[in-house]
Design a protein around this motif. Structure first.
Motif, mmCIF file in Angstrom:
data_model
loop_
_atom_site.group_PDB
_atom_site.id
_atom_site.type_symbol
_atom_site.label_atom_id
_atom_site.label_comp_id
_atom_site.label_asym_id
_atom_site.label_seq_id
_atom_site.Cartn_x
_atom_site.Cartn_y
_atom_site.Cartn_z
ATOM 1 N N CYS A 1 0.812 -1.228 0.000
ATOM 2 C CA CYS A 1 0.000 0.000 0.000
ATOM 3 C C CYS A 1 0.839 1.270 0.000
ATOM 4 O O CYS A 1 0.286 2.370 0.037
ATOM 5 C CB CYS A 1 -0.938 0.003 1.207
ATOM 6 S SG CYS A 1 -0.087 0.048 2.813
ATOM 7 N N GLN A 2 2.167 1.151 -0.012
ATOM 8 C CA GLN A 2 3.083 2.294 -0.070
ATOM 9 C C GLN A 2 3.042 3.162 1.191
ATOM 10 O O GLN A 2 3.480 4.312 1.162
ATOM 11 C CB GLN A 2 2.780 3.173 -1.294
ATOM 12 C CG GLN A 2 2.790 2.436 -2.625
ATOM 13 C CD GLN A 2 4.159 1.889 -2.980
ATOM 14 O OE1 GLN A 2 5.138 2.608 -3.001
ATOM 15 N NE2 GLN A 2 4.230 0.588 -3.245
ATOM 16 N N ALA A 3 2.500 2.629 2.294
ATOM 17 C CA ALA A 3 2.442 3.390 3.548
ATOM 18 C C ALA A 3 3.788 3.295 4.272
ATOM 19 O O ALA A 3 4.498 2.291 4.171
ATOM 20 C CB ALA A 3 1.321 2.868 4.436
ATOM 21 N N TRP A 4 4.112 4.352 5.016
ATOM 22 C CA TRP A 4 5.344 4.366 5.809
ATOM 23 C C TRP A 4 5.035 3.981 7.253
ATOM 24 O O TRP A 4 4.007 4.362 7.804
ATOM 25 C CB TRP A 4 5.985 5.750 5.784
ATOM 26 C CG TRP A 4 6.602 6.123 4.475
ATOM 27 C CD1 TRP A 4 6.069 6.919 3.509
ATOM 28 C CD2 TRP A 4 7.885 5.721 3.986
ATOM 29 N NE1 TRP A 4 6.929 7.029 2.450
ATOM 30 C CE2 TRP A 4 8.058 6.303 2.709
ATOM 31 C CE3 TRP A 4 8.900 4.910 4.491
ATOM 32 C CZ2 TRP A 4 9.199 6.114 1.947
ATOM 33 C CZ3 TRP A 4 10.047 4.720 3.728
ATOM 34 C CH2 TRP A 4 10.190 5.320 2.485
ATOM 35 N N ASP A 5 5.964 3.232 7.870
ATOM 36 C CA ASP A 5 5.872 2.864 9.294
ATOM 37 C C ASP A 5 4.547 2.181 9.614
ATOM 38 O O ASP A 5 3.974 2.378 10.696
ATOM 39 C CB ASP A 5 6.043 4.110 10.180
ATOM 40 C CG ASP A 5 7.425 4.723 10.049
ATOM 41 O OD1 ASP A 5 8.401 3.969 9.980
ATOM 42 O OD2 ASP A 5 7.518 5.965 9.997
ATOM 43 N N SER A 6 4.048 1.368 8.691
ATOM 44 C CA SER A 6 2.763 0.691 8.910
ATOM 45 C C SER A 6 2.931 -0.727 9.454
ATOM 46 O O SER A 6 1.940 -1.388 9.763
ATOM 47 C CB SER A 6 1.961 0.645 7.605
ATOM 48 O OG SER A 6 2.683 -0.038 6.594
ATOM 49 N N TYR A 7 4.170 -1.194 9.575
ATOM 50 C CA TYR A 7 4.420 -2.537 10.113
ATOM 51 C C TYR A 7 4.708 -2.449 11.612
ATOM 52 O O TYR A 7 5.655 -1.762 12.014
ATOM 53 C CB TYR A 7 5.622 -3.180 9.425
ATOM 54 C CG TYR A 7 5.318 -3.783 8.077
ATOM 55 C CD1 TYR A 7 5.098 -5.147 7.933
ATOM 56 C CD2 TYR A 7 5.240 -2.986 6.945
ATOM 57 C CE1 TYR A 7 4.823 -5.703 6.697
ATOM 58 C CE2 TYR A 7 4.961 -3.524 5.702
ATOM 59 C CZ TYR A 7 4.755 -4.885 5.585
ATOM 60 O OH TYR A 7 4.467 -5.422 4.357
#
Length: 394
Positions: free
Chosen positions: A380-386
């Motif tokens: 999803c190209q999100a940052w810091d989502s893990y």
């Protein structure tokens, strides 16, 4: 031959009558067209409200043909084409608008923005980039920059992404410090791969200055320090990070253990990891403790049957006493000897196969799972989502 003025007197009334009839015909035709255009427009609007997009498109095309100078109809038609996935037709509509010489500045910017959206939705990133860059200085400037930022991040053009993020940061719309730090870390990773450790170090220093509490710049800095052979500095960096970002400790516990062993500070590292383990147990922190030859410290309210021996591997048993874990059980069984030892390899392979999915990381935004931890989700190209924990521990 003398001119007969009687013909002139006869022709004037005839010309007047013909002119009057022609004007009446033109007015009648104009009224018919003006009545048809609003009818087609409202018919299209009705179809659109009833989610009948095919019929709405046909009605709007009819309205545009009856009144080709109406910009709003062109915008409505172009947006409908885009929503339908007919990007080529949407592009033609918006390029036709941009080609008109009578278009106002505001409508021209609007058409340029719509054209950029067409290219984005069609996946034509190069053409979308060129269209978005033309929106600099318009009221669509920030929207265009956000779209450009997404394009550069998707294509891994980190230097351009950092430049755009800096402009967004300076616009005071939101803070992009952490995101810019990620861009600098990505550039540093590329410098390390190219063998430019000095350049990577300078980029990481900028990243730390931009986001001093973010875990990634410090983790990447410690990794670079270990690569350079400065284990003591790497341990100090990670020890400081454990105070500012303790929840991210599972991500750098193994690096801390390596730095502690290399700098002969195993006791200091073991005490720190044991203290953090009590506050937030994790299989990654546990394995770093075991690698240092220690056992996890137990909470004050631990039951008496949770006592463990002095063997480091029995730390898995201590973990299982409070946190049922197939991964911990599999790691403990891997070193045990049983009566039917000849079957142990097959059993262990089965356990390893079962625990492999449990050791993945999962994006909290889209659910994408991976064995590697990603700062930037490939899904999803999100940052810091893990989350910094394995699937089993979520």
């Amino acid at each position: 031959m003398d001119f007969d003025f009687s013909w002139l007197l006869l022709g004037l009334p005839i010309a007047f009558v013909l002119g009057w009839l022609a004007s009446r015909f033109d007015l009648r035709q104009l009224r018919i067209e003006n009545r048809q255009a609003p009818k087609a427009y409202f018919r299209g609007l009705n179809f659109l409200l009833n989610e009948q997009q095919d019929q709405a498109i046909d009605a709007f095309i009819e309205a545009v043909q009856n009144d080709p100078d109406t910009q709003e109809l062109h915008f409505a038609l172009g947006n409908l084409f885009r929503r339908r996935g007919e990007y080529q037709r949407a592009v033609r509509v918006h390029e036709h608008l941009l080609g008109r010489g009578d278009l106002s500045r505001a409508d021209r910017d609007r058409a340029q923005h719509a054209l950029a959206q067409d290219f984005l939705r069609a996946g034509l990133l190069d053409r979308a980039e060129a269209a978005l860059q033309k929106l600099e200085g318009t009221r669509y400037e920030n929207e265009a920059r956000l779209s450009l930022l997404a394009i550069y991040e998707r294509s891994r053009e980190w230097a351009q992404a950092e430049d755009v993020a800096q402009k967004l940061d300076e616009s005071d719309q939101a803070s992009y410090g952490t995101r810019r730090a990620h861009h600098l870390c990505e550039q540093a990773t590329e410098r390390v791969a190219a063998g430019d450790l000095g350049g990577a170090g300078r980029l990481l220093q900028q990243a730390v200055a931009l986001a001093p509490e973010a875990p990634r710049p410090a983790i990447d800095s410690a990794t670079l320090q270990l690569r350079k052979g400065d284990a003591a500095a790497a341990f100090d960096t990670l020890a400081a990070l454990s105070e500012t970002a303790p929840l991210a400790l599972p991500l750098y516990a193994a690096a801390m253990q390596q730095a502690a062993v290399a700098s002969q500070r195993s006791g200091e590292a073991l005490a720190l990891l044991q203290r953090r383990y009590v506050a937030s147990p994790s299989i990654d922190v546990l394995e770093a403790i075991i690698a240092l030859g220690g056992t996890p410290a137990l909470p004050d309210d631990a039951p008496s049957d949770a006592a463990i021996s002095a063997q480091p591997r029995d730390g898995y048993i201590a973990h299982l006493a409070h946190h049922p874990s197939l991964v911990a059980a599999s790691r403990w069984l891997a070193g045990e000897r049983f009566e039917h030892e000849q079957f142990h390899p097959q059993v262990q392979r089965s356990l390893d196969q079962a625990t492999r999915p449990l050791m993945r990381y999962r994006c909290a935004a889209c659910g994408f799972e991976a064995h590697q931890y990603f700062w930037h989700c490939p899904g999803c190209q999100a940052w810091d989502s893990y989350p910094p924990r394995r699937v089993e521990e979520l």
